[in-house]
Write a protein that holds these residues in place. Sequence first.
Motif, short mmCIF file in Angstrom:
data_model
loop_
_atom_site.label_atom_id
_atom_site.label_comp_id
_atom_site.label_asym_id
_atom_site.label_seq_id
_atom_site.Cartn_x
_atom_site.Cartn_y
_atom_site.Cartn_z
N THR A 11 0.87 -1.03 -0.16
CA THR A 11 -0.17 -0.24 0.46
C THR A 11 0.97 0.88 -0.13
O THR A 11 1.92 1.16 0.79
CB THR A 11 -1.32 0.19 1.58
N THR A 12 0.71 1.66 -0.84
CA THR A 12 1.47 3.38 -0.90
C THR A 12 0.50 4.41 -0.30
O THR A 12 -0.73 4.79 -0.07
CB THR A 12 1.24 3.98 -2.30
N PHE A 13 0.93 5.32 0.33
CA PHE A 13 0.40 6.36 1.87
C PHE A 13 1.46 7.66 1.13
O PHE A 13 2.64 7.69 0.98
CB PHE A 13 1.02 5.86 3.07
N LEU A 14 0.78 7.96 1.62
CA LEU A 14 0.85 9.99 1.76
C LEU A 14 0.07 10.44 2.73
O LEU A 14 -1.59 10.71 3.52
CB LEU A 14 0.48 10.74 0.35
N GLU A 15 0.38 10.90 3.89
CA GLU A 15 0.18 12.33 4.31
C GLU A 15 0.58 13.49 4.37
O GLU A 15 1.62 13.87 3.71
CB GLU A 15 1.22 11.40 5.85
N ILE A 16 -0.16 14.93 4.11
CA ILE A 16 0.48 15.42 4.29
C ILE A 16 -0.34 16.86 5.71
O ILE A 16 -1.28 16.42 6.01
CB ILE A 16 -0.58 16.60 3.14
N ILE A 51 5.33 17.38 3.74
CA ILE A 51 4.94 16.29 2.75
C ILE A 51 5.24 14.54 3.09
O ILE A 51 6.64 14.99 2.46
CB ILE A 51 4.71 16.66 1.32
N PHE A 52 4.43 13.96 3.32
CA PHE A 52 5.36 12.63 3.29
C PHE A 52 4.20 11.69 2.06
O PHE A 52 3.41 11.30 2.06
CB PHE A 52 4.81 11.73 4.62
N CYS A 53 5.98 10.49 1.51
CA CYS A 53 4.59 9.68 1.18
C CYS A 53 5.81 8.78 0.56
O CYS A 53 7.00 8.89 0.46
CB CYS A 53 5.03 10.25 -0.92
N ASN A 54 4.87 7.51 1.24
CA ASN A 54 6.39 6.52 0.94
C ASN A 54 6.30 5.99 -0.48
O ASN A 54 7.74 5.26 -0.49
CB ASN A 54 6.16 4.35 1.58
N ALA A 55 6.46 6.50 -1.73
CA ALA A 55 6.45 6.42 -2.55
C ALA A 55 7.63 7.28 -3.60
O ALA A 55 7.07 8.55 -3.95
CB ALA A 55 5.49 5.69 -4.17
N PRO A 56 8.70 7.08 -3.39
CA PRO A 56 9.31 8.06 -3.89
C PRO A 56 9.19 8.90 -5.52
O PRO A 56 9.62 10.28 -5.71
CB PRO A 56 10.77 7.81 -4.19
N ASP A 57 9.04 8.67 -5.50
CA ASP A 57 7.87 8.78 -7.69
C ASP A 57 6.62 9.94 -7.72
O ASP A 57 7.12 10.93 -8.39
CB ASP A 57 7.43 7.68 -8.63
N VAL A 96 13.71 17.47 2.70
CA VAL A 96 14.31 16.13 3.48
C VAL A 96 15.02 14.77 3.10
O VAL A 96 16.37 14.40 3.39
CB VAL A 96 13.62 15.80 4.67
N SER A 97 14.72 13.88 2.35
CA SER A 97 14.66 12.78 1.91
C SER A 97 13.92 12.42 0.88
O SER A 97 13.08 13.14 0.23
CB SER A 97 14.24 11.44 3.02
N SER A 98 13.97 11.34 0.13
CA SER A 98 13.04 10.97 -0.98
C SER A 98 11.60 10.56 -0.70
O SER A 98 10.60 10.49 -1.41
CB SER A 98 14.12 9.51 -2.06
N ASN A 99 11.55 10.63 0.59
CA ASN A 99 9.95 10.65 0.86
C ASN A 99 9.45 11.67 1.13
O ASN A 99 8.54 11.53 1.74
CB ASN A 99 9.80 9.46 2.03
N ILE A 100 10.27 12.51 2.14
CA ILE A 100 9.59 13.13 2.54
C ILE A 100 9.86 14.83 2.05
O ILE A 100 10.63 15.44 1.78
CB ILE A 100 10.22 13.49 4.28
N ILE A 101 9.38 15.72 2.59
CA ILE A 101 9.28 17.36 1.75
C ILE A 101 9.20 18.42 2.66
O ILE A 101 8.14 17.94 3.42
CB ILE A 101 8.56 17.49 0.15
N GLN A 102 9.58 19.53 2.74
CA GLN A 102 9.41 20.27 4.77
C GLN A 102 9.72 21.45 4.22
O GLN A 102 10.63 22.28 3.85
CB GLN A 102 10.16 19.92 5.53
N PHE A 103 7.96 22.04 3.91
CA PHE A 103 7.98 23.61 3.44
C PHE A 103 8.50 24.87 4.64
O PHE A 103 7.45 24.26 5.02
CB PHE A 103 7.11 24.15 2.70
N ILE A 128 -4.59 7.06 0.87
CA ILE A 128 -3.64 5.93 0.66
C ILE A 128 -4.03 5.29 -1.12
O ILE A 128 -4.94 5.50 -1.82
CB ILE A 128 -4.13 4.37 0.71
N LYS A 129 -3.35 3.95 -1.71
CA LYS A 129 -3.31 3.79 -2.91
C LYS A 129 -2.82 2.34 -3.25
O LYS A 129 -1.91 1.79 -2.15
CB LYS A 129 -2.65 4.99 -4.15
#
Length: 257
Positions: free
Chosen positions: A138-143, A155-161, A187-194, A256-257
Motif C-alpha cells: 500500500t502506498t501512503f501519503l500524508e500532508i 508532505i510524506f509519501c512512501n513512494a519516491p516517484d 528532507v529525503s526521497s520520501n519527505i518534503i518540508q516547506f 492511500i493507494k
Amino acid sequence: MERKTNRREKECDEKHGNSEGCEQDKDYKTSLITLNVGGYLYITQKQTLTKYPDSFLEGIINGKIMCPFDADGHYFIDRDGLLFRHILNFLRNGELLLPEGFRENQLLAQEADFFQLKVLSDAVKSRWEKEQLASRETTFLEITDSHDRSQGLRIFCNAPDFIAKIKSRIVLVSKSRLDGFPEEFSVSSNIIQFKYFIKSENGTRLVLKEDNTFVCTLETLKFEAIMMALKCGFRLLTSLDCSKGSIVHSDALHFIK
C-alpha cells in the motif's frame, strides 16, 4: 569478382603497406556475426555471443548446435526479435539493464531460458518478484500543516516517484532566473518540508511550473499536493480538524493507494 578482389587487396596494401594489415582486416570482418532473430537483424562480435560457455548462442557460433540460415546467409533464430536486444545488451554489459516501465519480465525470462543464460534468467525472475511484491504494498501519503513558522507544511509519501512529481511541479524563481526546486526543502526521497518564508532575497518566490502561478501561501502548496494526489489515484482516508469547511484547512490529510 576477381577484379574486385584484386582491387580490395591493392587498397589494403596502400593503406597498411603490407599484407599483414589485410589479414587483420579480414580477421576483424570474420569476428562480426549477423543474426536474424525473428526478422530483426543484429550485428555483433563473435566474442560477445560466446561470452557464456554452453549457452545456445555459444553453441551455434562454435558449431555445437545446428542453426538454419536465412536467404542472405545469416543465422536465423525463430525467437522474439524485439526482446533479443535485451539478451544482447546483457551479453555486452554483463548485467541486466532494462528501460523504465518495462513490463515483459515473463517473456524475457522465457527468452533467457531458451538461450540457456541462467544468470540472466535468474536476474529477470528476481526483478519480476520484486515488482510483484511492490505492487502489493500500500502506498501512503500524508500532508500535515503544523501552523508553525519554523516547520510549515510537511508532505510524506512512501513512494519516491510521487515526491519527485511534486518537486518537478514547483520551481524557485529568483530575479527572473529559474533555479529549480529548492533543495533545502527536500528532507529525503520520501519527505518534503516547506517553510512559510522561502528566502529573504528581494524578488525570490516559488511558482508552479508551466503556468507561473505565484505560490505565496502554504495553502496553495497544500492544494496543489492534494490535486496531484487525486490525479495519481490516491483516495482520502482521513482528515483532521476540517471544521472550517475546506479540505485545504485540515491540519492533517491521509491518503492511500
